[in-house]
Design a protein around this motif. Structure first.
Motif, PDB file in Angstrom:
ATOM      1  N   SER A  96       0.828  -1.211   0.000  1.00  0.00           N
ATOM      2  CA  SER A  96       0.000   0.000   0.000  1.00  0.00           C
ATOM      3  C   SER A  96       0.864   1.264   0.000  1.00  0.00           C
ATOM      4  N   ALA A  97       2.062   1.192   0.579  1.00  0.00           N
ATOM      5  CA  ALA A  97       2.955   2.357   0.605  1.00  0.00           C
ATOM      6  C   ALA A  97       3.460   2.701  -0.796  1.00  0.00           C
ATOM      7  N   LEU A  98       3.520   1.711  -1.675  1.00  0.00           N
ATOM      8  CA  LEU A  98       3.981   1.938  -3.042  1.00  0.00           C
ATOM      9  C   LEU A  98       3.007   2.800  -3.832  1.00  0.00           C
ATOM     10  N   ARG A  99       1.749   2.781  -3.434  1.00  0.00           N
ATOM     11  CA  ARG A  99       0.709   3.507  -4.171  1.00  0.00           C
ATOM     12  C   ARG A  99       0.043   4.575  -3.304  1.00  0.00           C
ATOM     13  N   ASN A 100       0.781   5.047  -2.313  1.00  0.00           N
ATOM     14  CA  ASN A 100       0.276   6.086  -1.416  1.00  0.00           C
ATOM     15  C   ASN A 100       0.339   7.436  -2.117  1.00  0.00           C
ATOM     16  N   ARG A 101      -0.686   7.766  -2.870  1.00  0.00           N
ATOM     17  CA  ARG A 101      -0.661   8.979  -3.675  1.00  0.00           C
ATOM     18  C   ARG A 101      -0.829  10.234  -2.842  1.00  0.00           C
ATOM     19  N   ALA A 102      -1.181  10.075  -1.562  1.00  0.00           N
ATOM     20  CA  ALA A 102      -1.188  11.225  -0.665  1.00  0.00           C
ATOM     21  C   ALA A 102       0.243  11.651  -0.355  1.00  0.00           C
ATOM     22  N   LYS A 103       1.192  10.735  -0.595  1.00  0.00           N
ATOM     23  CA  LYS A 103       2.619  10.981  -0.397  1.00  0.00           C
ATOM     24  C   LYS A 103       2.948  11.398   1.037  1.00  0.00           C
ATOM     25  N   SER A 104       2.133  10.972   1.958  1.00  0.00           N
ATOM     26  CA  SER A 104       2.370  11.295   3.362  1.00  0.00           C
ATOM     27  C   SER A 104       3.571  10.499   3.868  1.00  0.00           C
ATOM     28  N   PRO A 105       4.387  11.084   4.745  1.00  0.00           N
ATOM     29  CA  PRO A 105       5.561  10.390   5.269  1.00  0.00           C
ATOM     30  C   PRO A 105       5.171   9.091   5.977  1.00  0.00           C
ATOM     31  N   PHE A 106       5.985   8.062   5.797  1.00  0.00           N
ATOM     32  CA  PHE A 106       5.749   6.789   6.487  1.00  0.00           C
ATOM     33  C   PHE A 106       7.096   6.274   6.971  1.00  0.00           C
ATOM     34  N   LEU A 107       7.236   6.219   8.294  1.00  0.00           N
ATOM     35  CA  LEU A 107       8.501   5.767   8.878  1.00  0.00           C
ATOM     36  C   LEU A 107       8.455   4.272   9.170  1.00  0.00           C
ATOM     37  N   LEU A 108       9.443   3.564   8.661  1.00  0.00           N
ATOM     38  CA  LEU A 108       9.605   2.136   8.930  1.00  0.00           C
ATOM     39  C   LEU A 108      11.045   1.942   9.388  1.00  0.00           C
ATOM     40  N   ASP A 109      11.185   1.492  10.609  1.00  0.00           N
ATOM     41  CA  ASP A 109      12.523   1.352  11.207  1.00  0.00           C
ATOM     42  C   ASP A 109      13.309   2.659  11.115  1.00  0.00           C
ATOM     43  N   GLY A 110      12.598   3.774  11.300  1.00  0.00           N
ATOM     44  CA  GLY A 110      13.238   5.080  11.316  1.00  0.00           C
ATOM     45  C   GLY A 110      13.517   5.690   9.957  1.00  0.00           C
TER      46      GLY A 110
END
Length: 311
Positions: A96-110
């Motif tokens: 789902s992060a690949l197609r997050n067109r809102a482009k909102s920041p997403f932190l994974l392991d920092g």
């Protein structure tokens, strides 16, 4: 989590399904003039009509109960939050992060993976435009006319499914072919009518060690060099989608022409990543973005809509 087949709601559904065998679909429509409205979901760009299945209000209630007993809503939240729900590999599941067109920041392991995704999309855009407009040429200066995608599993089936399903949206400026079978017959059949001077190969392998993929990639490499008489021609005719930059470079691919993959992208869900490069080349990058936008729309629906009305 308890096996879902042992849940009381599962057993109730089994009994209900047995009872439903006695009911005819014509009877259900005859008894309810609003059946289509009750058993369909209308979205801006999608109609899901399940009215022509042997389901009733009772069926739907029991199905929702099963979903609740399986804790589906909590698992859904864990997936979108980046929890490591892929327990066999201890990985997050973030297609789902690949197609997050809102482009909102997403932190994974920092790490802000949204930035990584946007960087790769920008690279895909520049590359696909360069090839489609004829700026990227083969070793003899001729325009690329054919794309051969080499991969197995999701690295093959995902892009192939999309380019087949959406072929009416292609301008046919490029011909896209797929090779996945380790049997040499398939790649031989694909390569036979092609001009080596006009072919671009995409080698898609997260590890760049997959036996089937590398066997076919080496066959393609030998075929190209037999025409060009120059190993450096690989630089103009091969790109990679991989997490193993070192192996791809050793194969002869320019580091700048390696597109990233991440371990939080499962193979079967990877077409939204750079694995979708054949889609962008075939349909154009703008249409690849439309594909991502449609998927993002469905992600939001899946996240936000109550189970009973969730497509």
């Amino acid at each position: 989590m308890t096996s879902r087949t042992s849940l009381s709601s599962w057993q109730t559904l089994l009994a209900h399904a047995e009872d439903s065998k006695q009911v005819h679909l014509n009877e259900l429509f005859a008894n309810d003039s609003e059946r289509f409205d009750k058993f369909s979901i209308k979205l801006p760009n999608l109609l899901l009509d399940y009215s022509k299945n042997l389901v009733t209000e009772e069926t739907m209630t029991k199905l929702v109960t099963l979903a609740q007993e399986c804790d589906l809503e909590a698992w859904r939240e864990k997936m979108f939050n980046g929890d490591k729900i892929n327990r066999t590999e201890d990985r997050a599941v973030l297609h789902s992060a690949l197609r997050n067109r809102a482009k909102s920041p997403f932190l994974l392991d920092g790490i802000n993976i949204t930035e990584q995704v946007e960087h790769t999309l920008a690279k895909m855009k520049a590359f696909s435009i360069s090839v489609r407009e004829g700026h990227w040429c083969g070793y003899s200066g001729k325009r690329i006319t054919d794309i051969v995608n080499i991969g197995v599993g999701g690295s093959n089936l995902g892009p192939q499914m999309v380019t087949e399903a959406l072929k009416q949206y292609s301008d046919n400026s490029l011909n896209v072919h797929y090779v996945s079978n380790v049997d040499g017959t398939q790649i031989a059949d694909v390569l036979r009518p092609l001009n080596p001077e006009k072919v671009l190969f995409i080698v898609s392998s997260k590890t760049f060690t997959t036996t089937e993929t590398m066997t076919n990639a080496n066959t393609a490499r030998d075929w190209l060099i037999a025409s060009s008489f120059d190993e450096k021609s690989v630089l103009k005719h091969f790109v990679a989608v991989s997490a193993n930059t070192e192996n791809a470079v050793d194969f002869g691919i320019n580091k700048e022409n390696i597109f990233d993959m991440w371990d939080w992208v499962g193979g079967r869900f990877s077409l939204w990543s750079a694995i979708g490069l054949p889609i962008a080349l075939d349909l154009g990058f703008d249409k690849f973005i439309e594909l991502l936008e449609g998927a993002h729309e469905m992600d939001l629906h899946f996240q936000q809509t109550p189970l009973r009305d969730n497509a």
